[in-house]
Design a protein around this motif. Structure first.
Motif, PDB file in Angstrom:
ATOM      1  N   ILE A 231       0.563  -1.153   0.115  1.00 48.33           N
ATOM      2  CA  ILE A 231       0.109   0.165   0.104  1.00 48.33           C
ATOM      3  C   ILE A 231       0.637   1.194   0.337  1.00 48.33           C
ATOM      4  CG2 ILE A 231      -2.068   1.035   1.157  1.00 48.33           C
ATOM      5  CD1 ILE A 231      -2.309  -1.720   0.618  1.00 48.33           C
ATOM      6  N   VAL A 232       0.736   1.837  -1.056  1.00 47.81           N
ATOM      7  CA  VAL A 232       1.530   3.191  -1.075  1.00 47.81           C
ATOM      8  C   VAL A 232       0.890   4.458  -0.428  1.00 47.81           C
ATOM      9  CG1 VAL A 232       3.409   2.782  -2.858  1.00 47.81           C
ATOM     10  CG2 VAL A 232       0.709   3.555  -3.726  1.00 47.81           C
ATOM     11  N   ALA A 233       1.825   5.116   0.985  1.00 42.75           N
ATOM     12  CA  ALA A 233       1.133   6.356   1.339  1.00 42.75           C
ATOM     13  C   ALA A 233       2.280   7.284   1.411  1.00 42.75           C
ATOM     14  CB  ALA A 233       0.293   5.179   2.868  1.00 42.75           C
TER      15      ALA A 233
ATOM     16  N   ARG B  86       1.854  14.090   0.055  1.00 43.43           N
ATOM     17  CA  ARG B  86       1.761  14.587   0.693  1.00 43.43           C
ATOM     18  C   ARG B  86       0.138  14.914   0.925  1.00 43.43           C
ATOM     19  NH1 ARG B  86       3.876  14.245   4.570  1.00 43.43           N
ATOM     20  NH2 ARG B  86       3.550  12.555   3.926  1.00 43.43           N
ATOM     21  N   GLY B  87      -0.080  14.630  -0.396  1.00 44.42           N
ATOM     22  CA  GLY B  87      -1.671  14.923  -0.365  1.00 44.42           C
ATOM     23  C   GLY B  87      -2.107  16.476   0.382  1.00 44.42           C
ATOM     24  N   GLU B  88      -1.292  17.213  -1.074  1.00 44.46           N
ATOM     25  CA  GLU B  88      -1.230  18.342  -1.445  1.00 44.46           C
ATOM     26  C   GLU B  88      -2.618  19.433  -1.733  1.00 44.46           C
ATOM     27  OE1 GLU B  88       1.313  20.537  -0.576  1.00 44.46           O
ATOM     28  OE2 GLU B  88       3.412  19.528  -0.187  1.00 44.46           O
ATOM     29  N   ARG B  89      -2.782  18.730  -2.749  1.00 45.14           N
ATOM     30  CA  ARG B  89      -4.145  18.726  -3.197  1.00 45.14           C
ATOM     31  C   ARG B  89      -4.972  18.380  -2.874  1.00 45.14           C
ATOM     32  NH1 ARG B  89      -3.575  14.959  -8.989  1.00 45.14           N
ATOM     33  NH2 ARG B  89      -2.772  13.856  -7.059  1.00 45.14           N
TER      34      ARG B  89
ATOM     35  N   LEU C 297       9.405   5.871  -6.934  1.00 40.72           N
ATOM     36  CA  LEU C 297       9.900   5.868  -5.603  1.00 40.72           C
ATOM     37  C   LEU C 297       9.751   5.393  -4.846  1.00 40.72           C
ATOM     38  CD1 LEU C 297      12.532   8.635  -6.703  1.00 40.72           C
ATOM     39  CD2 LEU C 297      12.887   6.363  -6.447  1.00 40.72           C
ATOM     40  N   SER C 298       8.259   5.108  -4.214  1.00 43.86           N
ATOM     41  CA  SER C 298       7.748   4.605  -3.253  1.00 43.86           C
ATOM     42  C   SER C 298       7.493   3.315  -3.659  1.00 43.86           C
ATOM     43  CB  SER C 298       6.084   5.288  -2.744  1.00 43.86           C
ATOM     44  OG  SER C 298       6.857   6.761  -2.541  1.00 43.86           O
ATOM     45  N   VAL C 299       6.871   3.106  -5.086  1.00 41.25           N
ATOM     46  CA  VAL C 299       6.994   1.537  -5.176  1.00 41.25           C
ATOM     47  C   VAL C 299       8.387   0.619  -4.776  1.00 41.25           C
ATOM     48  CG1 VAL C 299       6.157   0.234  -6.694  1.00 41.25           C
ATOM     49  CG2 VAL C 299       4.528   1.852  -6.448  1.00 41.25           C
TER      50      VAL C 299
ATOM     51  N   GLY D 112     -13.065   5.083  -6.402  1.00 43.42           N
ATOM     52  CA  GLY D 112     -11.557   6.831  -7.156  1.00 43.42           C
ATOM     53  C   GLY D 112     -11.156   6.476  -5.813  1.00 43.42           C
ATOM     54  N   LYS D 113     -10.191   7.279  -6.699  1.00 46.12           N
ATOM     55  CA  LYS D 113      -8.739   7.957  -5.520  1.00 46.12           C
ATOM     56  C   LYS D 113      -9.369   9.146  -4.955  1.00 46.12           C
ATOM     57  CE  LYS D 113      -4.550   9.358  -7.196  1.00 46.12           C
ATOM     58  NZ  LYS D 113      -4.105  11.152  -7.378  1.00 46.12           N
ATOM     59  N   ILE D 114      -9.324   9.720  -3.784  1.00 41.99           N
ATOM     60  CA  ILE D 114      -8.823  10.280  -2.996  1.00 41.99           C
ATOM     61  C   ILE D 114      -8.395  11.466  -3.378  1.00 41.99           C
ATOM     62  CG2 ILE D 114      -9.898  11.342  -0.929  1.00 41.99           C
ATOM     63  CD1 ILE D 114     -11.345   9.463  -1.175  1.00 41.99           C
TER      64      ILE D 114
HETATM   65  N1  CTP Z   1       2.416   8.370  -2.802  1.00 38.38           N
HETATM   66  C1  CTP Z   1       3.654   8.015  -2.112  1.00 38.38           C
HETATM   67  N2  CTP Z   1       4.700   8.346  -2.019  1.00 38.38           N
HETATM   68  C2  CTP Z   1       5.029   9.601  -3.308  1.00 38.38           C
HETATM   69  C3  CTP Z   1       3.302  10.235  -3.355  1.00 38.38           C
HETATM   70  C4  CTP Z   1       2.296   9.066  -3.493  1.00 38.38           C
HETATM   71  O1  CTP Z   1       3.312   7.030  -1.920  1.00 38.38           O
HETATM   72  N3  CTP Z   1       6.337   9.925  -3.086  1.00 38.38           N
HETATM   73  C5  CTP Z   1       1.004   7.572  -3.132  1.00 38.38           C
HETATM   74  C6  CTP Z   1       0.015   8.734  -1.301  1.00 38.38           C
HETATM   75  O2  CTP Z   1       0.481   8.288  -0.657  1.00 38.38           O
HETATM   76  C7  CTP Z   1      -1.709   8.409  -2.617  1.00 38.38           C
HETATM   77  C8  CTP Z   1      -1.202   7.342  -3.806  1.00 38.38           C
HETATM   78  O3  CTP Z   1       0.396   7.234  -3.737  1.00 38.38           O
HETATM   79  O4  CTP Z   1      -1.686   7.040  -2.081  1.00 38.38           O
HETATM   80  C9  CTP Z   1      -1.479   7.815  -4.841  1.00 38.38           C
HETATM   81  O5  CTP Z   1      -1.014   9.646  -5.329  1.00 38.38           O
HETATM   82  P1  CTP Z   1      -1.929  11.311  -4.780  1.00 38.38           P
HETATM   83  O6  CTP Z   1      -2.882  11.050  -5.000  1.00 38.38           O
HETATM   84  O7  CTP Z   1      -1.043  12.096  -5.991  1.00 38.38           O
HETATM   85  O8  CTP Z   1      -1.479  11.467  -3.624  1.00 38.38           O
HETATM   86  P2  CTP Z   1      -0.419  12.606  -2.984  1.00 38.38           P
HETATM   87  O9  CTP Z   1       0.799  12.582  -4.205  1.00 38.38           O
HETATM   88  O10 CTP Z   1       0.009  12.367  -1.610  1.00 38.38           O
HETATM   89  O11 CTP Z   1      -1.129  13.690  -3.297  1.00 38.38           O
HETATM   90  P3  CTP Z   1      -0.812  15.453  -4.213  1.00 38.38           P
HETATM   91  O12 CTP Z   1      -0.574  14.233  -5.413  1.00 38.38           O
HETATM   92  O13 CTP Z   1      -2.267  16.282  -3.945  1.00 38.38           O
HETATM   93  O14 CTP Z   1      -0.145  15.353  -3.103  1.00 38.38           O
END
Ligand code: CTP
Ligand code: MG
Length: 392
Positions: A11-13, A16-19, A88-90, A213-215
């Protein structure tokens, strides 16, 4: 385990959830109906009988949030630290998992809290005949390309799909693809299926789920909260009853166990009253007739058949209807054999046949105080109850 049979969910988490507005912390740790979003996204994997282990890739700053959001679970591995992009997280997760030698890996976004068991099963099924499996939805809307607030062109939507997660892969193939992409300086992939595609892994399309859907935005969080709190769970309770006559013989089948006895149960199949009553109870939860509807006694195919196949068929039908079995209870009514010492072995058998956790399976028995046909040992009867949550 060292035999390449495991399936692990990653599970990739680490985003930063900017949006979604980072002022309240990263979106994956926000509470939805009392539990963190990431808990909703992870639990269906922990609870799936064919997922062996689950690992989460988190951000360095989020360790405390993670520990608070997810309870210990025997299948949950220590988290790994992700990277600056999803890709990179994956990769960090795959590198960490390599030592566990999994056969398959399912990669899922923590930002998709509405994943369910049936969707996970479809992805796993897709991996049976392909090294990659992608849940996707056919596009229903007409697609336009726009520039400066005006339409430039219409894109034919035929053959177009929207990709979701969890995406499933043969572990070794996905790791090789990710390593090669990284070494080639390709860091622009937004999902794993596109890396697999670039690496020439065949990715099978499986049916996605509209609710999965993706939040992404603030509005998505509000909508998800509304969806989770306003849906009344569709809980079904089904019951079943069966009885068979005792005749001369040397064993009885009860709840899948062959028990030496000085009589046997007479019937077209193995006459396992416990499995028959439970099969009826499960079919009842989805209003799908009874065992006779699906396996007519007039059909020679079921002569001397083992009843576990009837039960497994009912379990499949419940799953196809979007149901999750949450509880099963069987009562056996007989003077002999003594069921008490066999009870746990029966529960284990039922768990193996149905892939339901043994803690959710009850078997009990009573004599009939020597009254009536059961008391005179002319027959054995069984009652069963099954509880199913539909669309969970
Ligand atoms: N994710 C991650 N490592 C990152 C960027 C994203 O593990 N460097 C994960 C997010 O935590 C999320 C999933 O990939 O579960 C999908 O990414 P996204 O919806 O874009 O999440 P965020 O990058 O957190 O949001 P935002 O782009 O709005 O900052
Ligand atoms: Mg992002």
């Amino acid at each position: 385990m060292d035999d390449h049979t495991k399936t692990i969910a990653l599970i990739v988490a680490a985003g930063r959830g900017e949006r979604a507005g980072a002022e309240n912390g990263p979106k994956q740790y926000r509470l939805l109906n009392g539990a963190a979003l990431i808990a909703h996204a992870t639990l269906p994997f922990l609870q799936h009988p064919h997922i062996d282990e689950v690992m989460v890739a988190i951000h360095h700053d989020d360790r405390a949030l993670y520990d608070q959001a997810l309870n210990n679970h025997p299948k949950l591995l220590d988290p790994v630290y992700g990277g600056s992009t999803r890709q990179l997280s994956v990769l960090a997760g795959l590198e960490e998992l390599e030592q566990r030698r999994p056969k398959n890996v399912l990669v899922h976004d923590a930002a998709r809290p509405f994943v369910d068991r049936a969707l996970i099963t479809r992805v796993l099924d897709g991996l049976e005949h392909s090294d990659g499996a992608l849940p996707a939805l056919a596009i229903a809307d007409t697609l336009k390309r726009g520039q400066n607030d005006a339409v430039v062109e219409t894109i034919p939507r035929q053959d177009l799909y929207a990709a979701q997660t969890p995406q499933g892969f043969a572990f070794a193939s996905l790791l090789a693809a990710h390593r090669k992409a990284h070494a080639a300086g390709r860091d622009d992939f937004t999902d794993d299926a596109s890396i697999a595609e670039w690496f020439n892994i065949r990715v099978a399309l499986v049916e996605g789920a509209p609710q999965n859907g993706k939040i992404t935005t603030r509005a998505d969080i509000a909508e998800a909260e509304h969806k989770m709190t306003s849906t009344t769970p569709d809980i079904r309770t089904g019951h079943g009853y069966d009885t068979h006559r005792l005749v001369a013989g040397d064993c009885v089948w009860l709840c899948g166990l062959k028990i030496p006895h000085n009589r046997k149960l007479e019937g077209h199949s193995d006459a396992d009253v416990g499995l028959h009553a439970l099969t009826d109870a499960l079919l009842a939860t989805i209003a799908s007739g009874d065992i006779g509807t699906h396996f007519p006694p007039s059909d020679q195919r079921w002569k001397d058949a083992r009843s576990d196949q009837f039960l497994k068929h009912a379990v499949n039908l419940v799953e196809q209807a979007g149901g999750t079995i949450t509880h099963m209870d069987v009562s056996l009514l007989c003077e002999r054999p003594k069921i008490g010492p066999l009870r746990d072995a029966m529960r284990k058998k039922l768990a193996d046949m149905t892939q339901v956790d043994v803690a959710r399976i009850s078997v009990k028995a009573t004599t009939n105080e020597r009254i009536g046909f059961i008391g005179r040992e002319e027959g054995i009867a069984a009652l069963a109850t099954a509880t199913v949550v539909l669309g969970a």
